[in-house]
Each structure stands twice: as C-alpha cells, then as structure tokens.
Scaffold this motif. Structure first.
Motif, PDB file in Angstrom:
ATOM      1  N   GLY A 125       0.531  -1.011  -0.052  1.00  0.00           N
ATOM      2  CA  GLY A 125       0.075   0.013   0.072  1.00  0.00           C
ATOM      3  C   GLY A 125       0.956   1.250  -0.119  1.00  0.00           C
ATOM      4  N   LYS A 126       0.010   1.937  -0.374  1.00  0.00           N
ATOM      5  CA  LYS A 126       0.832   3.464   0.373  1.00  0.00           C
ATOM      6  C   LYS A 126       1.385   4.064   1.182  1.00  0.00           C
ATOM      7  N   LEU A 127       2.583   5.094   1.353  1.00  0.00           N
ATOM      8  CA  LEU A 127       3.649   5.388   2.585  1.00  0.00           C
ATOM      9  C   LEU A 127       2.420   5.916   3.211  1.00  0.00           C
ATOM     10  N   SER A 128       2.921   5.586   5.100  1.00  0.00           N
ATOM     11  CA  SER A 128       2.751   6.778   5.851  1.00  0.00           C
ATOM     12  C   SER A 128       3.883   7.126   6.467  1.00  0.00           C
ATOM     13  N   ASP A 129       3.591   8.227   7.085  1.00  0.00           N
ATOM     14  CA  ASP A 129       5.045   9.078   7.689  1.00  0.00           C
ATOM     15  C   ASP A 129       5.785   8.054   8.514  1.00  0.00           C
ATOM     16  N   GLU A 130       5.030   6.725   8.982  1.00  0.00           N
ATOM     17  CA  GLU A 130       5.545   6.158  10.022  1.00  0.00           C
ATOM     18  C   GLU A 130       6.614   4.899   8.687  1.00  0.00           C
ATOM     19  N   ASP A 131       5.642   5.011   8.090  1.00  0.00           N
ATOM     20  CA  ASP A 131       6.819   4.587   6.576  1.00  0.00           C
ATOM     21  C   ASP A 131       7.836   4.747   6.489  1.00  0.00           C
ATOM     22  N   THR A 132       8.260   5.723   6.785  1.00  0.00           N
ATOM     23  CA  THR A 132       9.232   6.551   6.221  1.00  0.00           C
ATOM     24  C   THR A 132       9.964   7.078   6.942  1.00  0.00           C
ATOM     25  N   LEU A 133      11.817   6.936   6.980  1.00  0.00           N
ATOM     26  CA  LEU A 133      12.187   7.091   7.684  1.00  0.00           C
ATOM     27  C   LEU A 133      13.655   8.257   6.984  1.00  0.00           C
ATOM     28  N   ILE A 134      13.539   9.364   7.994  1.00  0.00           N
ATOM     29  CA  ILE A 134      15.147  10.174   7.012  1.00  0.00           C
ATOM     30  C   ILE A 134      16.250  10.557   7.935  1.00  0.00           C
TER      31      ILE A 134
END
Length: 228
Positions: A125-134
C-alpha cells in the motif's frame, strides 16, 4: 500471489522433506542439486527466498551466495552439516540472513522461513509517515524496502535493512545485541556477539561516509545518532 522458494540441496531425502513442508505451507518450490543449477534457476524465475546448503557439488553455497549478493538482496537461509562457528560467520559476512546447522527440525526451519517472508514481504500500500525514516541524508521507505543516501540507492540484505530500520526507529537509544537478536531473528539464536558485529560491519561499509551515524557503545551495544 504465492511466494516462490528455491531449495538448493544435493541430498535428495532432505530436499524432499523440506519441499513437502513448504508446499503444505502454501509456497511454490523450485529445486536445485548443485550451485550452478541454483544460479541458473535464480536467473530464470522470480525467487522470494533461498534455502541454500553450503556443501554442494560443482559450486559451493558460499560461492552461490556471493554471486547472488552482487545483484539481489533476496533473503537467504544457509544450511550446513558443519558446526564450526567460523563457517557461520563466513555465511553472514557474505550476506546470508539466517543459518541452520544439520540435523535440524523441519518445523523450526519452516518457522524461520515464515518469519523472513513476513518481515520481507508483508508491507503493502501507500506510504505513511511511520513508513518513512529520514535522518542525516539517509532516507528509508519501509514498505518498498528502499534505502537512499543523498539521493542514491544502496542495496542492503534483508538483515542489514532490518537492523538499520530498528536503529533509526530508536534514534539516540542504545540497543543491546540481545535486543537486536530478538528483534531480527525472533528466536533463541546460536550465534554470539561476532555475528551481530559482522552484520553491523557490512551495513557500515554500505553506508559509506554515513557509517559514523551507527555508534558502538562499548560493552552495551549500538545506537543511531543523526539529525533530520
């Protein structure tokens, strides 16, 4: 869609036992009896996980693992009749994700397969904020298992990716080696500190000039230090 597992094992009885367990668990199975056949099958068809014996005719498992890791981060479980700890470390340094010593219980092997499969392919599925680490120029998208450094993609093995994500999710917090073992493997693990050290060393090498963000805390473990 069914996931496909490649079994590379020259002992017919063992290969058939593993195959039956995997088929009953709903996986599709490919078989190879030597290293050259394994590489050919891997190139010809989509493979989601490899169960790879070390002692193979023509081309050993270490060589097969080394060649596959040049182009793919597919999860690899290595099998061996040898209990030498240095052999285990060799497998991990070449990029194997797990290591099972013969004789082993087929249900335990299946449990390890399922854990690797679930953690590797369960996101969708689509990315959420929790799925992205920067942090500090390192950009991780968990569902697609994509890692970029200053805009350039880097290729991590399944285990290296899981370690990086766990450390970044707990930025600034010391993570012990025992916590890493529990998080990444999820069962009683026969390896020692050198096993974790090997994966961390490989991960740091691939991070290049960002490697210093993974900090060793003497007699404690590791932590990720960075900034947004």
């Amino acid at each position: 869609m069914q996931k496909t597992i490649l079994i590379v094992e020259d002992e017919d009885i063992l290969r058939e036992i593993i195959k039956d367990y995997l088929l009953n668990a709903g996986y599709e199975v490919l078989e190879a009896v030597d290293g050259n056949e394994a590489l050919a099958k891997f190139e010809e068809q989509e493979v989601h996980l490899i169960i790879l014996d070390i002692m193979l005719p023509e081309l050993d498992g270490w060589s097969v693992c080394r060649r596959i890791r040049k182009t793919s981060n597919v999860p690899i479980i290595m099998l061996t009749a040898r209990a030498d700890e240095d052999d285990t470390l060799m497998g991990f340094e070449l990029g194997a994700d797990d290591y099972v010593t013969k004789p082993y219980s087929p249900p335990i092997l299946l449990a390890r397969v399922k854990r690797l499969m679930d953690s590797r392919y369960s996101h969708a599925g689509k990315l959420s904020d929790e799925d992205t680490l920067i942090s500090s120029g390192i950009h991780v998208q968990i569902p697609s298992r994509t890692v970029t450094i200053d805009g350039e993609n880097i290729s991590l093995t399944h285990t290296e990716f899981e370690i990086l994500v766990y450390l970044m999710q707990n930025q600034g917090i010391i993570i012990t080696r025992e916590q890493l073992i529990t998080k990444i493997w999820g069962y009683e693990f026969a390896g020692d500190d050198r096993t974790i050290n090997s994966h961390i060393r490989n991960l740091r090498y691939k991070l290049g000039d960002k490697a210093n963000h993974i900090v060793t805390v003497i007699r404690s473990g590791y932590k990720f230090e960075g900034n947004v």
